[in-house]
Design a protein around this motif. Structure first.
Motif, PDB file in Angstrom:
ATOM      1  N   THR A  63       0.497  -1.117   0.126  1.00 20.01           N
ATOM      2  CA  THR A  63      -0.070  -0.490  -0.011  1.00 20.01           C
ATOM      3  C   THR A  63       1.025   0.941   0.045  1.00 20.01           C
ATOM      4  N   TYR A  64      -0.038   2.194  -0.748  1.00 15.47           N
ATOM      5  CA  TYR A  64       1.071   3.561  -1.074  1.00 15.47           C
ATOM      6  C   TYR A  64       0.527   4.968   0.204  1.00 15.47           C
ATOM      7  N   LYS A  65       1.655   5.853   0.691  1.00 12.28           N
ATOM      8  CA  LYS A  65       0.659   6.874   1.200  1.00 12.28           C
ATOM      9  C   LYS A  65       1.709   7.754   0.420  1.00 12.28           C
ATOM     10  N   ALA A  79      -0.807  11.076   3.322  1.00 13.84           N
ATOM     11  CA  ALA A  79      -2.568  11.069   2.781  1.00 13.84           C
ATOM     12  C   ALA A  79      -2.476   9.137   1.710  1.00 13.84           C
ATOM     13  N   PRO A  80      -3.299   8.555   1.558  1.00 14.43           N
ATOM     14  CA  PRO A  80      -2.776   6.952   1.145  1.00 14.43           C
ATOM     15  C   PRO A  80      -3.794   7.211  -0.256  1.00 14.43           C
ATOM     16  N   LEU A 120       9.032   1.193   2.026  1.00 11.55           N
ATOM     17  CA  LEU A 120       9.706   0.586   0.577  1.00 11.55           C
ATOM     18  C   LEU A 120      10.083   2.346   0.183  1.00 11.55           C
ATOM     19  N   ASP A 121      11.406   2.177  -0.570  1.00 10.41           N
ATOM     20  CA  ASP A 121      11.630   3.577  -0.749  1.00 10.41           C
ATOM     21  C   ASP A 121      10.922   3.516  -2.732  1.00 10.41           C
ATOM     22  N   ALA A 122      10.003   4.434  -2.720  1.00 14.75           N
ATOM     23  CA  ALA A 122       8.654   4.287  -3.788  1.00 14.75           C
ATOM     24  C   ALA A 122       9.275   6.041  -4.332  1.00 14.75           C
ATOM     25  N   THR A 143       5.728   7.070   0.011  1.00 11.37           N
ATOM     26  CA  THR A 143       6.240   5.743   0.518  1.00 11.37           C
ATOM     27  C   THR A 143       5.226   4.601   0.553  1.00 11.37           C
ATOM     28  N   GLY A 144       5.430   3.207   0.146  1.00  9.33           N
ATOM     29  CA  GLY A 144       5.007   2.205  -0.060  1.00  9.33           C
ATOM     30  C   GLY A 144       5.375   1.417   1.820  1.00  9.33           C
ATOM     31  N   ILE A 145       4.225   0.754   1.576  1.00 11.29           N
ATOM     32  CA  ILE A 145       4.272   0.367   3.463  1.00 11.29           C
ATOM     33  C   ILE A 145       3.699  -1.507   2.776  1.00 11.29           C
ATOM     34  N   LEU A 146       4.688  -2.027   3.860  1.00 12.04           N
ATOM     35  CA  LEU A 146       4.678  -3.871   3.806  1.00 12.04           C
ATOM     36  C   LEU A 146       4.416  -4.174   4.906  1.00 12.04           C
ATOM     37  N   SER A 147       3.473  -5.066   5.063  1.00 15.30           N
ATOM     38  CA  SER A 147       3.218  -4.762   6.676  1.00 15.30           C
ATOM     39  C   SER A 147       4.809  -6.416   6.719  1.00 15.30           C
ATOM     40  N   LYS A 148       5.056  -6.455   7.721  1.00 18.43           N
ATOM     41  CA  LYS A 148       5.504  -7.805   8.449  1.00 18.43           C
ATOM     42  C   LYS A 148       5.455  -8.622   8.671  1.00 18.43           C
ATOM     43  N   ALA A 149       3.625  -8.884   9.099  1.00 17.16           N
ATOM     44  CA  ALA A 149       2.329 -10.259   8.926  1.00 17.16           C
ATOM     45  C   ALA A 149       2.943 -10.592   8.374  1.00 17.16           C
TER      46      ALA A 149
END
Length: 233
Positions: A63-65, A79-80, A120-122, A143-149
Motif C-alpha cells: 500500500t502507498y501513502k 495521504a493514502p 519501501l523506497d518509492a 512511501t510504500g508500506i509492507l506489513s511485517k505480517a
C-alpha cells in the motif's frame, strides 16, 4: 541419522530458524540429482536475481501513502493512494511486490524494530504521480508500506513447503531416507523425475512435463518491468 530426518527434526524445533536447514536441503538435492530443487534452495539462501521470477508466495501486497502540497500553504501528509491508481500509472509490479531478498535477510528485517510495517523506497513514483492523484496539488514524497505480517507468512510458507517436500519424498522415494553425509546412493531415473515433479508442484505450483531425458519443462513467467526497491525497517 539420515539427512532427510535431520531436516525434519530441525523444522519441528519451536523457534528454530530456516536458514541452517537450507544447506542441508541443498546437499540432499544434490544427492537426489534434482537441479530444480538445488536452484530453489540457492535462491532462497542467496536471494532471487532479477532475471528469475519469484514463486507466488513471495508476491506481497504493497500500500502507498504520500505527502502533497498545494496553493496558499495547503497540503496533506501521509495521504493514502488507491492501489488502482498505482497500478494504472506505475505498473502492477509496484502493487504486487516481488520479495527477492534471501531468507536470512527476511529474518533480519523481522528482527529489527518494533514497528509492524516496513517502508519501501518509492521515490521513483513521485514524477509518475504528479497531477494524477490530486490535480491541484504537487506530490512531494511517496512511501510504500509492507506489513511485517506478510513476511512472517512468507517464512511460514517456506518452512511448510520444505516439510511437505520431505514428507512426500519419504512416501514416494524410500531411498531418500537412506541419504547421509558421506554416503552416495544414486537414484534411478524414475526416482529423479519424481523428485523434480514434487519440487515443481510444492514450490512453484506449475504444471511440469517430464521428457524422456529426465529434464523438466516448466512454465516460467518473466517480468521485464520488475523494479528494484530498497527496504527500511
Amino acid at each position: 541419522m539420515s539427512l532427510l530426518r535431520d531436516i525434519q527434526q530441525s523444522l519441528m524445533q519451536e523457534g528454530s530458524d530456516i536458514g541452517p536447514v537450507l544447506p542441508k536441503l541443498r546437499f540432499l538435492a544434490s544427492r537426489l540429482g534434482s537441479d530444480l530443487l538445488e536452484d530453489w534452495v540457492k535462491h532462497e539462501s542467496e536471494g532471487y536475481p532479477s532475471d528469475i521470477d519469484v514463486p507466488e508466495y513471495r508476491r506481497l501486497s504493497v500500500t502507498y501513502k504520500a505527502d502533497f502540497s498545494g496553493a496558499y500553504g495547503s497540503g496533506m501528509q501521509n495521504a493514502p493512494i488507491p492501489p488502482a491508481l498505482i497500478k494504472k500509472h506505475c505498473g502492477d509490479h509496484w502493487v504486487n511486490y516481488k520479495m527477492r531478498q534471501s531468507v536470512a535477510a527476511i529474518d533480519s528485517l523481522l528482527a529489527g524494530g518494533e514497528s509492524g510495517i516496513l517502508e519501501l523506497d518509492a521515490s521513483n513514483l513521485i514524477l509518475r504521480l504528479q497531477g494524477k492523484v490530486y490535480q491541484d496539488m504537487a506530490c512531494n514524497s511517496v512511501t510504500g508500506i509492507l506489513s511485517k505480517a506478510a513476511l512472517v507468512e512468507l517464512q511460514y510458507a517456506v518452512r511448510s513447503k520444505i516439510l511437505e517436500l520431505t514428507i512426500e519424498l519419504e512416501k514416494n522415494i524410500p531411498a531418500a531416507i537412506e541419504v547421509t553425509i558421506g554416503v552416495t546412493d544414486n537414484l534411478s531415473p524414475d526416482e529423479t523425475k519424481t523428485v523434480t515433479q514434487l519440487t515443481q508442484q510444492i514450490f512453484h505450483g506449475d504444471v511440469t512435463n517430464i521428457n524422456s531425458s529426465g529434464e523438466a519443462n516448466s512454465r516460467v513467467n518473466l517480468n521485464s518491468n520488475d523494479s528494484s526497491t530498497n527496504i527500511s525497517g
